[in-house]
Design a protein around this motif. Structure first.
Motif, short mmCIF file in Angstrom:
data_model
loop_
_atom_site.label_atom_id
_atom_site.label_comp_id
_atom_site.label_asym_id
_atom_site.label_seq_id
_atom_site.Cartn_x
_atom_site.Cartn_y
_atom_site.Cartn_z
N ARG A 386 0.86 -1.18 0.00
CA ARG A 386 0.00 0.00 0.00
C ARG A 386 0.90 1.24 0.00
N PHE A 387 0.43 2.28 -0.67
CA PHE A 387 1.26 3.47 -0.82
C PHE A 387 1.70 4.01 0.55
N PHE A 388 0.77 4.09 1.49
CA PHE A 388 1.10 4.70 2.78
C PHE A 388 1.86 3.77 3.71
N GLU A 389 2.11 2.52 3.23
CA GLU A 389 2.91 1.59 4.02
C GLU A 389 4.34 1.49 3.50
N ARG A 390 4.65 2.15 2.41
CA ARG A 390 6.00 2.11 1.87
C ARG A 390 6.94 2.87 2.80
N ALA A 391 8.16 2.35 2.92
CA ALA A 391 9.10 2.90 3.91
C ALA A 391 9.33 4.39 3.70
N GLU A 392 9.55 4.81 2.44
CA GLU A 392 9.84 6.22 2.20
C GLU A 392 8.64 7.11 2.49
N VAL A 393 7.43 6.56 2.27
CA VAL A 393 6.23 7.35 2.54
C VAL A 393 6.00 7.47 4.05
N VAL A 398 6.16 10.99 8.90
CA VAL A 398 6.73 11.35 10.21
C VAL A 398 7.35 12.74 10.14
N LEU A 399 8.10 13.00 9.05
CA LEU A 399 8.75 14.31 8.92
C LEU A 399 7.72 15.43 8.75
N LEU A 400 6.65 15.14 8.03
CA LEU A 400 5.60 16.15 7.84
C LEU A 400 4.92 16.48 9.17
N ARG A 401 4.73 15.45 9.99
CA ARG A 401 4.14 15.71 11.31
C ARG A 401 5.07 16.60 12.13
N GLY A 402 6.38 16.33 11.98
CA GLY A 402 7.34 17.18 12.67
C GLY A 402 7.28 18.61 12.17
N ALA A 403 7.12 18.77 10.86
CA ALA A 403 7.03 20.11 10.29
C ALA A 403 5.78 20.82 10.78
N ALA A 404 4.68 20.08 10.92
CA ALA A 404 3.43 20.69 11.38
C ALA A 404 3.54 21.19 12.81
N ARG A 405 4.39 20.52 13.63
CA ARG A 405 4.56 20.94 15.03
C ARG A 405 5.63 22.03 15.17
N SER A 406 6.34 22.27 14.08
CA SER A 406 7.45 23.23 14.15
C SER A 406 6.92 24.65 14.40
N GLU A 407 7.65 25.38 15.22
CA GLU A 407 7.28 26.77 15.48
C GLU A 407 8.39 27.69 15.00
N VAL A 413 5.37 25.90 3.18
CA VAL A 413 5.94 25.23 2.02
C VAL A 413 7.46 25.09 2.17
N ARG A 414 8.12 26.15 2.62
CA ARG A 414 9.58 26.09 2.79
C ARG A 414 9.96 25.10 3.88
N ALA A 415 9.18 25.09 4.98
CA ALA A 415 9.46 24.15 6.07
C ALA A 415 9.33 22.71 5.58
N VAL A 416 8.29 22.44 4.82
CA VAL A 416 8.09 21.09 4.30
C VAL A 416 9.25 20.70 3.40
N ARG A 417 9.67 21.63 2.51
CA ARG A 417 10.80 21.34 1.62
C ARG A 417 12.04 20.99 2.44
N ASP A 418 12.29 21.77 3.47
CA ASP A 418 13.48 21.55 4.29
C ASP A 418 13.42 20.19 4.99
N PHE A 419 12.26 19.86 5.55
CA PHE A 419 12.13 18.60 6.28
C PHE A 419 12.30 17.40 5.34
N LEU A 420 11.71 17.48 4.16
CA LEU A 420 11.72 16.33 3.25
C LEU A 420 13.01 16.23 2.44
N ALA A 421 13.80 17.29 2.44
CA ALA A 421 15.06 17.23 1.70
C ALA A 421 16.08 16.33 2.41
N ALA A 422 15.95 16.21 3.74
CA ALA A 422 16.93 15.43 4.50
C ALA A 422 17.04 13.98 4.03
N PRO A 423 15.93 13.26 3.82
CA PRO A 423 16.06 11.87 3.35
C PRO A 423 16.24 11.76 1.83
#
Length: 434
Positions: A386-393, A398-407, A413-423
């Motif tokens: 399933r798409f949402f069970e793939r390791a990269e997804v 997890v990273l998006l949830r972290g971005a949502a909690r970021s203050e 959009v920039r925060a999401v880009r930064d978080f997802l660029a790491a992997p």
């Protein structure tokens, strides 16, 4: 089982195939016309009439599953002992047997996945490939080797074939060259090299070819429309001057052209073998007349040699519903409409197990999974995660949830880009075909 029993229950065209026990024979078989039935009964009939012993038959298929099905059916028909293998399985067995006799030493170790070597080769060439680019680069190496294209000729050949490599063609050629050098230095072979080495041993050592051809006298190749140049080279070395070859296929069902396969070998079979017998299987036992009519209409649009060899299928089943078409602005809208329609069917009492959604590639499952979740439609994805069970997804979520909690105060959009660029994820779609 007696020979006449083998022919019982076959339709006229299938029986014609079964009785054509001396080659060369070309069977043009449309979808659902019983080609596996026809060729297994042909082999069994040849065995029961004493034309060939089962141990002297080599049947080549494209999947291990298909090979197993052939063997199982032949056992039921009283013809056990027939060798039914994929091209790669047959070549690997032959290499294992003949290598110590004519080359000496251990057979090079088989590399089952190119990606590790391709990644290392890319690093040596100072190129940075993500996961998708690595897969595409591996596919390019495979295509080049299948079509017998050397690194120095890759750029011109890729341009001529309309390939879309994941990097500049000149860079891809360097990666291919580095891959081959790493493979040789480590005494490794890949699947394409396995076929190439087998053909080379047969060509350079006549005693090997003679021993093999004395063992196998009767050849059958299924899905011949998907044979690639390297497989054709190996088949020719197996055959030598023998004519007892039966090929089965349909030029309208070629699905591996992106890996170098070509229907030209099937379409040109009577040119290569002017004395070949050609038999067409056109009775479709799989689909309703409405579906067969639609398929015939689609195939009528074919051009060139494929059009000349197209099969007009004849439905054998009773009537069914007429196919319905709908158009949508994009994938998301399409998935939404499909989910709504399925929700209606479920509410009308149609069992979920009787409903299926087919799509071309695994990556297309995501909008459907999302739409099903939104509409409360239970679903199972067959043949893929399933798409949402793939390791990269999962990692991205997890990273998006972290971005949502970021203050941090950064725009979202920039925060999401930064978080997802790491992997290694990016908002830029890949340039290649992956």
């Amino acid at each position: 089982m007696e020979a006449d029993e083998v022919l019982a229950g076959l339709d006229p065209e299938q029986r014609e195939v079964a009785e054509a026990i001396r080659g060369p024979v070309c069977v043009l078989a449309g979808a659902g016309t019983g080609k596996t039935r026809a060729i297994t009964h042909r082999i069994a009939y040849a065995v029961h009439t004493g034309v060939v012993s089962p141990q002297r038959v080599l049947a080549v298929t494209f999947t291990t599953r298909a090979a197993g099905e052939l063997r199982g059916r032949l056992r039921q028909l009283g013809a056990p002992g027939v060798q039914a293998r994929t091209f790669h399985a047959a070549a690997y067995k032959q290499l294992h047997y003949f290598w110590p006799k004519v080359i000496g030493g251990d057979l090079p170790r088989l590399v089952e996945s190119k990606l590790g070597l391709v990644a290392e080769a890319a690093r040596l060439c100072r190129l940075s490939f993500g996961r998708t680019e690595l897969r595409d680069a591996g596919a390019e190496v495979e295509w080049a080797k299948v079509t017998q294209t050397r690194p120095g000729d890759y750029a011109a050949a890729a341009a001529k074939a309309g390939r879309t490599p994941p990097a500049e063609a000149a860079d891809m050629a360097r990666v291919y060259d580095a891959y081959e050098q790493l493979r040789r230095d480590r005494n490794l072979i890949d699947f394409e090299g396995m076929l190439e080495l087998t053909a080379a041993i047969f060509t350079e050592h006549q005693e090997v070819a003679n021993q093999f051809r004395d063992q196998y006298r009767h050849f059958v190749v299924d899905e011949y429309q998907d044979v690639n140049p390297l497989q054709k080279l190996l088949l020719d070395t197996w055959l030598g001057e023998r004519k007892d070859l039966c090929v089965v296929g349909d030029p309208n069902q070629t699905i591996y052209s992106f890996t170098g396969a070509s229907p030209s070998y099937l379409l040109g079979f009577t040119v290569e073998h002017p004395d070949a017998k050609v038999i067409k299987l056109v009775r479709d036992y799989r689909s309703t007349p409405q579906v067969v009519r639609l398929a015939n209409g689609v195939l009528a649009q074919a051009r060139g040699d494929t059009r000349a060899h197209r099969l007009e299928l004849v439905a054998q089943r009773s009537d069914g519903p007429t196919p319905v078409f709908s158009e949508h602005d994009d994938e998301v809208a399409e998935a939404e409409a499909v989910a709504k329609r399925i929700r209606e069917l479920l509410d009308e009492g149609v069992p979920a197990r009787e409903i299926a959604v087919l799509f071309r590639i695994n990556a297309q499952s995501e909008p459907y999974e999302q739409a099903f979740a939104d509409h409360g439609v239970p679903y199972v994805v067959k043949g893929a995660e399933r798409f949402f069970e793939r390791a990269e997804v999962r990692q991205a979520v997890v990273l998006l949830r972290g971005a949502a909690r970021s203050e941090s105060g950064e725009p979202l959009v920039r925060a999401v880009r930064d978080f997802l660029a790491a992997p290694g994820l990016t908002d830029r779609p890949p340039d290649g075909g992956g």
